[in-house]
Motif scaffolding. Structure first.
Motif, PDB file in Angstrom:
ATOM      1  N   TYR A  62       0.802  -1.224   0.000  1.00 55.42           N
ATOM      2  CA  TYR A  62       0.000   0.000   0.000  1.00 55.42           C
ATOM      3  C   TYR A  62       0.840   1.282   0.000  1.00 55.42           C
ATOM      4  CZ  TYR A  62       0.716  -1.051   4.985  1.00 55.42           C
ATOM      5  OH  TYR A  62       1.268  -1.392   6.190  1.00 55.42           O
ATOM      6  N   GLU A 326      -1.666   9.837  -0.741  1.00 60.93           N
ATOM      7  CA  GLU A 326      -2.586  10.533   0.170  1.00 60.93           C
ATOM      8  C   GLU A 326      -2.637  12.042  -0.046  1.00 60.93           C
ATOM      9  OE1 GLU A 326      -2.531   9.825   4.309  1.00 60.93           O
ATOM     10  OE2 GLU A 326      -3.649   7.968   4.078  1.00 60.93           O
ATOM     11  N   PHE A 330      -6.621  13.388  -0.715  1.00 60.50           N
ATOM     12  CA  PHE A 330      -7.413  14.166   0.243  1.00 60.50           C
ATOM     13  C   PHE A 330      -8.034  15.405  -0.394  1.00 60.50           C
ATOM     14  CE2 PHE A 330      -5.738  11.815   3.865  1.00 60.50           C
ATOM     15  CZ  PHE A 330      -6.783  11.926   4.767  1.00 60.50           C
TER      16      PHE A 330
ATOM     17  N   ASP B 123      -8.254   4.531  -0.030  1.00 62.14           N
ATOM     18  CA  ASP B 123      -6.813   4.424   0.251  1.00 62.14           C
ATOM     19  C   ASP B 123      -6.316   5.478   1.235  1.00 62.14           C
ATOM     20  OD1 ASP B 123      -6.505   2.246  -1.387  1.00 62.14           O
ATOM     21  OD2 ASP B 123      -6.131   3.461  -3.172  1.00 62.14           O
ATOM     22  N   ILE B 124      -7.192   6.339   1.725  1.00 61.34           N
ATOM     23  CA  ILE B 124      -6.707   7.292   2.739  1.00 61.34           C
ATOM     24  C   ILE B 124      -7.012   6.740   4.128  1.00 61.34           C
ATOM     25  CG2 ILE B 124      -6.974   9.301   1.210  1.00 61.34           C
ATOM     26  CD1 ILE B 124      -9.426  10.109   2.893  1.00 61.34           C
ATOM     27  N   CYS B 125      -6.330   7.277   5.113  1.00 61.44           N
ATOM     28  CA  CYS B 125      -6.428   6.772   6.487  1.00 61.44           C
ATOM     29  C   CYS B 125      -7.879   6.605   6.949  1.00 61.44           C
ATOM     30  CB  CYS B 125      -5.695   7.747   7.402  1.00 61.44           C
ATOM     31  SG  CYS B 125      -6.029   7.470   9.148  1.00 61.44           S
ATOM     32  N   ALA B 128      -9.404   9.230   9.254  1.00 58.91           N
ATOM     33  CA  ALA B 128      -9.834  10.427   8.537  1.00 58.91           C
ATOM     34  C   ALA B 128     -11.179  10.175   7.864  1.00 58.91           C
ATOM     35  CB  ALA B 128      -8.787  10.827   7.497  1.00 58.91           C
ATOM     36  N   THR B 160      -0.651  13.095   7.162  1.00 52.25           N
ATOM     37  CA  THR B 160      -2.057  12.870   6.846  1.00 52.25           C
ATOM     38  C   THR B 160      -2.950  13.877   7.557  1.00 52.25           C
ATOM     39  OG1 THR B 160      -1.624  10.539   6.552  1.00 52.25           O
ATOM     40  CG2 THR B 160      -3.901  11.125   7.002  1.00 52.25           C
ATOM     41  N   TRP B 164      -6.056  16.112   6.121  1.00 49.64           N
ATOM     42  CA  TRP B 164      -7.358  15.862   6.729  1.00 49.64           C
ATOM     43  C   TRP B 164      -7.895  17.167   7.344  1.00 49.64           C
ATOM     44  CZ3 TRP B 164      -7.262  11.873  11.358  1.00 49.64           C
ATOM     45  CH2 TRP B 164      -8.471  11.917  12.053  1.00 49.64           C
ATOM     46  N   ARG B 386      -2.673  -0.763   6.994  1.00 49.84           N
ATOM     47  CA  ARG B 386      -2.835  -0.213   5.651  1.00 49.84           C
ATOM     48  C   ARG B 386      -3.112   1.287   5.672  1.00 49.84           C
ATOM     49  NH1 ARG B 386      -6.663   0.536   1.808  1.00 49.84           N
ATOM     50  NH2 ARG B 386      -6.250  -0.428  -0.222  1.00 49.84           N
ATOM     51  N   SER B 387      -3.767   1.712   6.731  1.00 48.17           N
ATOM     52  CA  SER B 387      -4.132   3.125   6.822  1.00 48.17           C
ATOM     53  C   SER B 387      -2.999   4.012   7.304  1.00 48.17           C
ATOM     54  CB  SER B 387      -5.277   3.299   7.816  1.00 48.17           C
ATOM     55  OG  SER B 387      -6.503   3.300   7.162  1.00 48.17           O
ATOM     56  N   LYS B 389       0.559   4.798   7.067  1.00 45.66           N
ATOM     57  CA  LYS B 389       1.851   4.588   6.408  1.00 45.66           C
ATOM     58  C   LYS B 389       3.023   4.992   7.297  1.00 45.66           C
ATOM     59  CE  LYS B 389      -0.275   4.898   1.941  1.00 45.66           C
ATOM     60  NZ  LYS B 389      -1.638   5.286   2.374  1.00 45.66           N
TER      61      LYS B 389
END
Ligand code: SF4
Ligand code: SF4
Lengths: 373, 440
Positions: A62, A326, A330, B123-125, B128, B160, B164, B386-387, B389
């Motif tokens: 990932y 990311e 976002f 695919d983002i946390c 969030a 992140t 966010w 996975r969330s 990184k």
């Protein structure tokens, strides 16, 4: 087709003349400082064609393909000709990459991480100046050189000249002026440069010595015209890899008239003001075009894209994102909504830079361009 | 801020709500109830302090429900420097803690999907996504979240949070205070600490403007002192895990860590952890272990898997495995010695730059290695989240080195802290089974 020397030829030649070569990861870093130490920065945006299993031995699936590929490239000898590695702190993934290099992979070359502040305040500028001072000390150690203020300033002037040329290329292609925001066309000269070739030229800034880049830009400006047929669009994202995407856009009836790509448009830095060289370099980076990874607000990016669409007449925006990135992911939902409200349609396609351009991506681009036409 | 809002706050929170929650706690303490299907044959019953944890957390969210109009509200990232805001009387909400609560109550997926339907990528946390989903839909298991007047994003856990919080700033149209804490690859250079200090100083007038009052340094010192006391107690509790059998497991720690994250700097948090420590010591005296038949002891790295705490506690407990220490829960205690109430801003600058998440992959490996010795552990589970990184990158090498250089069995367990779609029961069981075999 414009003739551009290959990266490894450029590196070899530079080293033969007594210089060193630095592999530099994305996105922002002080080019002039490196050159003041007679170090040629050669950027590593992936690259696309490597055996990614080498990166996979250290990274989870990932993590984005830029980082995976960069690590694989390093492990398969792709950076063997380089003498040092610079890792700007662009995102959590590159942070991890830098840290793994320092702690586990331990390449032959020294690794210099550079933290980039996420604000535009006075303390951010001061901090970045201090980061550059640390880098200066590190480079002093490995080169035995200690360039003086005026030597660094001289290098900054040349880099600024190259960036001005880069802007000129963008202005000619987009038929506008960054300064006034007004339309500015020029009479057509020579062969038409395709979108693909335009980006080959722009991206030569990633590895050509600045003097050669200026020559190349001058040649293109004086001898070529630019393809401006079809639907004008803005390309936004990190890097146009695989570069076939540029041909796909043209074949689908569009042409890229401006961009907000991390490797290109987000580095059209303005001229500096300070006479203190490290501060001047820091200010140029911090006050450059909006960039998510440098902490700009979504509104700033929206204003920037709206402005680009207005001055170039772009009819839509293609968000070309790297999977798992990311910083980009976002911004997009709100950004796309804001653009939509402003009457600017957009489409998002996601890629893995190691994969060939998926057919599905081409279909989506074609459908988008058909609607715009 | 209106009189009506103040009255509503006092009536609902201070009078009725608090009294009701206190009564609920008394009831629960008088007749402790073991949750249904709890495997008391394998793991110890929940700590008695759980009733108090529930009261604290419920009161915190109840207060949040009525905070708007009564006091200024700030949303803060989990590792953020909260002391200045506490001293200014802000109601402080930690979206990550709310995310964790949603995860533990199996509510996160629904909220996550709200965010995904709006366009946010899977695919983002997942914290969030949970939080943004709550913001967009107004849904939450705690009734209602207060709107922020101010956001504080500190990058000492990840970048992140910056992305966010920009989304939050746009939606709520409120200012963000950014405390940027340069990543510590090896040691933090002086100029990085100075940079954090300057940002903390610069944050004061911004927070004062929103709070409409001046910061009292006397009050700030008091908050910092309480913050340190609570962190020290939390650290003590973590260290009790060195006892054999370990009186509490990391799964207990995960459940009881909320106050140290979101209520630092408050006297009730200090009292709470003092009481928890007492109960843990009682367990030690009586020889009670978190796992009935503790045969093996493990380390947990990275965030919890909130929606599978009990599953993991029982599955491992069944094999006599107690997971007694975690790099994650330790993060809220290990920096306690750096906090100096007499030099609040300077010491906060150091404290907030050094959490484990803001440190290099080599440091994390060393930390794991040290914890294995200190707690006399038999192996480690590295949750590859996975969330997250920043926490997860480096784990492949860390796992390999734990095994090859230190002879410590280690497992990389792929999952996600809040998104159950990334957790495959059978696959996890199979991975755990072969790891357990290795431990024997
Ligand atoms: S593609 Fe995105 S996540 Fe990957 S290195 Fe670039 S900015 Fe970071
Ligand atoms: S990426 Fe990790 S540290 Fe950051 S908010 Fe998500 S879980 Fe927390």
């Amino acid at each position: 087709m414009v003739k551009i020397p290959k990266r490894h030829e450029v590196c070899r030649k530079f080293k033969e003349q007594g210089g060193k070569v630095a592999a530099v990861l994305p996105i922002h870093y002080p080019r002039a400082l490196l050159r003041a130490f007679d170090i040629l920065p050669v950027e590593v945006w992936g690259p696309p064609q490597v055996d990614v299993s080498y990166g996979g031995a250290h990274l989870q699936p990932y993590v984005c393909s830029i980082v995976h590929n960069a690590l694989s490239f390093l492990k398969t000898g792709g950076l063997d000709e380089t003498d040092l590695i610079i890792v700007p702190h662009t995102c959590d993934s590159l942070q991890g990459f830098g840290s793994i290099l320092l702690d586990f992979v331990k390449p032959r070359q020294p690794v210099f991480p550079v933290y980039l502040p996420r604000g535009k305040r006075q303390e951010d500028v001061e901090f970045l100046v201090n980061e550059f001072k640390s880098l200066y000390r590190g480079l002093e150690k490995i080169t035995g050189k200690s360039p003086k203020t005026d030597e660094i300033l001289k290098r900054i002037e040349i880099e600024e000249k190259a960036d001005a040329k880069l802007k000129e290329l963008y202005e000619i292609r987009g038929e506008f002026s960054f300064e006034s925001g007004k339309a500015k066309s020029r009479s057509s000269k020579g062969d038409a440069l395709s979108t693909y070739d335009f980006y080959r030229v722009v991206r030569a800034r990633e590895f050509l010595p600045v003097e050669e880049f200026i020559e190349l830009a001058d040649e293109v400006i004086s001898e070529y015209s630019f393809v401006r047929e079809g639907v004008p669009v803005i390309l936004s994202g990190i890097v146009p890899e695989p570069m076939e995407v540029l041909n796909a856009i043209e074949e689908a009836g569009g042409f890229v008239v401006a961009d907000d790509l991390a490797c290109c448009g987000r580095r059209l830095y303005g001229g500096g003001k300070s006479s203190e060289p490290l501060k001047r370099m820091a200010e140029r980076i911090i006050f450059g075009p909006p960039d998510v990874t440098r902490g700009n607000l979504i509104e700033e990016r929206f204003e920037h894209l709206k402005y680009l669409a207005e001055v170039t007449g772009a009819r839509g925006i293609i968000f070309y994102t790297v999977k798992f990135c990311e910083p980009e992911l976002f911004d997009l939902p709100d950004l796309k909504n804001m653009l939509k409200s402003a009457g600017i349609p957009s489409v998002q396609v996601e890629i893995d830079i190691g994969d060939p351009l998926p057919h599905q991506t081409i279909t989506r681009l074609t459908a988008f361009l058909e609607v715009l036409a | 801020m209106s009189l009506r809002d103040h009255l509503k706050y006092y009536w609902n929170v201070k009078l009725v709500g608090s009294a009701y929650l206190r009564w609920q706690r008394w009831q629960a303490e008088r007749k402790p109830r073991i949750p249904r299907n709890w495997r008391t044959d394998i793991i110890a019953p929940p700590l008695k302090i759980s009733a108090r944890t529930k009261e604290l957390i419920s009161r915190h969210y109840l207060e949040g429900r009525y905070a708007n109009g009564h006091k200024p509200v700030a949303w803060v990232t989990s590792g953020g420097p909260v002391e200045i805001l506490q001293a200014l009387g802000f109601y402080v909400l930690y979206p990550e803690n709310h995310g964790a609560l949603c995860g533990a109550r199996r509510y996160a997926l629904e909220l996550s999907e709200e965010a995904e339907n709006y366009g946010f990528s899977q695919d983002i946390c997942s914290y969030a996504r949970t939080d943004i989903g709550a913001m967009l839909s107004g849904k939450t298991p705690v009734g209602r979240l207060p709107k922020p007047d101010l956001l504080l994003a500190c990058t000492n856990i990840c970048q992140t949070v910056l992305f966010w919080y920009r989304v939050l700033a746009k939606h709520f149209n409120v200012p963000i205070i950014l405390i940027d804490t340069p990543f510590v690859y090896k040691n933090a250079p002086e100029h990085a600490i100075e940079y954090v200090k300057k940002q903390l100083e610069a944050s004061i007038p911004v927070a004062e403007r929103v709070a409409k009052k001046k910061l009292s340094f006397k009050k700030l010192k008091e908050v910092v002192r309480l913050s340190r006391e609570a962190s020290e107690l939390w650290l003590e509790i973590m260290y009790r895990g060195k006892t054999k059998p370990a009186p509490i497991s990391v799964f207990d720690q995960f459940i009881h860590m909320a106050p140290i994250v979101e209520m630092r700097g408050k006297p009730e948090t200090v009292d709470f952890y003092a009481a928890m420590l007492k109960e843990v010591d009682e367990r030690i005296k009586k020889g009670i272990g978190a796992v009935k038949n503790e045969r093996k002891r493990l380390l947990w790295d990275n965030l919890p898997i909130w929606y599978k705490l009990r599953f993991l506690a029982e599955y491992l407990g069944e094999h006599g495995i107690s997971v007694v220490a975690s790099t994650y829960t330790m993060a809220w205690g290990e920096l306690a010695p750096l906090i100096d109430p007499e030099r609040p801003i300077e010491s906060m600058a150091k404290t907030y730059i050094y959490p484990i998440l803001n440190r290099g992959t080599g440091y994390k490996l060393q930390k794991m290695r040290d914890m294995v010795d200190e707690f006399d552990l038999d192996g480690a589970i590295l949750h590859s989240d996975r969330s997250c990184k920043p926490y997860s990158i480096g784990q492949v090498d860390q796992r390999n080195r734990l095994i090859s250089e230190y002879g410590i069995p280690a497992l990389l367990l792929e999952a996600d802290h809040n998104d159950p779609r990334a957790f495959a029961d059978e696959q996890v069981k199979a991975r755990l089974d072969s790891f357990i075999e290795m431990l024997e």
